[in-house]
Scaffold this active site. Structure first.
Site, PDB file in Angstrom:
ATOM      1  N   ASP A  45       0.833  -1.201   0.000  1.00  0.00           N
ATOM      2  CA  ASP A  45       0.000   0.000   0.000  1.00  0.00           C
ATOM      3  C   ASP A  45       0.869   1.254   0.000  1.00  0.00           C
ATOM      4  OD1 ASP A  45      -2.680   1.412   0.519  1.00  0.00           O
ATOM      5  OD2 ASP A  45      -1.472   2.062   2.223  1.00  0.00           O
ATOM      6  N   GLU A 117      -1.561  -5.138  -4.184  1.00  0.00           N
ATOM      7  CA  GLU A 117      -0.630  -4.468  -3.275  1.00  0.00           C
ATOM      8  C   GLU A 117       0.416  -5.437  -2.751  1.00  0.00           C
ATOM      9  OE1 GLU A 117      -3.468  -0.891  -1.517  1.00  0.00           O
ATOM     10  OE2 GLU A 117      -3.289  -2.780  -0.403  1.00  0.00           O
TER      11      GLU A 117
END
Length: 227
Positions: A45, A117
């Site tokens: 992220d 991610e």
């Protein structure tokens, strides 16, 4: 030992791992046991936010902070990452527990976005930031090119808030109606109430934030239809 299927998949994402176990971990949902991809998702992220922020900063030299922030949010939001996952057929590679497999977890936006991610973090750990940038940015190229330069569309909550503020009306009130599902398959329903206008809409999503955006979008649509 990495499977031939996962080995072939490395060609699809454009990167061959020195340590294939990182890719396997990135593809393993927590429902399938450990080591799963949640820690990689956490790191990924931050990495993807950095890569996209850097790309926008370089491509849009005259854009202000607000425009850059909105563009980054547009590119790294759950639905955008899930779209990338589908383009790369990532869902077919996911390692899911029996319950998630049965419920179609490989098609769920939240699981797909988390996996993207995690894969980004795996590439970063296996190589370095420069390599990760070279591999990952092409995944976003279509979306980057499609953005109106310097003026990405504001999200529904921001648009609704600005519309109300321009008329000196009260801000919308968002309330949770219900949430359901286990910790990894949450579903939210939220209401959006505009007091002065006596308008109330509802929205749904895999997170409360997405449900609020959906409710705001419905409110905007109703306001537009009443013009």
């Amino acid at each position: 030992m990495i499977s031939s299927k996962a080995s072939d998949y490395q060609q699809r994402i454009g990167y061959v791992f020195t340590d294939p176990s990182l890719l396997l971990q990135a593809l393993r949902h927590c429902s399938a046991g450990t080591p799963h991809n949640e820690r990689l998702e956490f790191l990924g992220d931050s990495v993807v936010n950095l890569l996209i922020a850097e790309a926008l900063f370089q491509r849009w030299p005259r854009a202000d902070e607000g425009a850059l922030t909105r563009a980054r949010s547009e590119l790294v939001r759950e639905t955008s990452l899930a779209s990338i996952a589908r383009t790369m057929q990532l869902g077919e590679q996911l390692i899911l527990g029996p319950g998630e497999l049965k419920s179609g977890g490989h098609r769920r936006d939240s699981i797909l976005a988390d996996a993207v991610e995690a894969v980004i973090a795996a590439i970063y750990l296996d190589a370095d930031l420069a390599t990760c940038r070279t591999v990952v940015l092409p995944w976003f190229e279509t979306a980057l090119t499609a953005l109106p330069v310097g003026k990405p569309e504001k999200d529904p909550k921001t648009r609704l808030q600005e519309w109300l503020q321009a008329r000196q009306w009260s801000l919308p009130v968002y309330e949770l109606i219900f949430e359901s599902g286990d910790p990894h398959t949450k579903h939210f329903r939220v209401s959006c109430t505009l007091g002065e206008l006596k308008l109330r809409t509802e929205g749904e999503g895999s997170s409360r934030r997405l449900a609020e955006q959906d409710a705001a979008s419905h409110a905007i649509n109703q306001l537009d239809s009443n013009k």
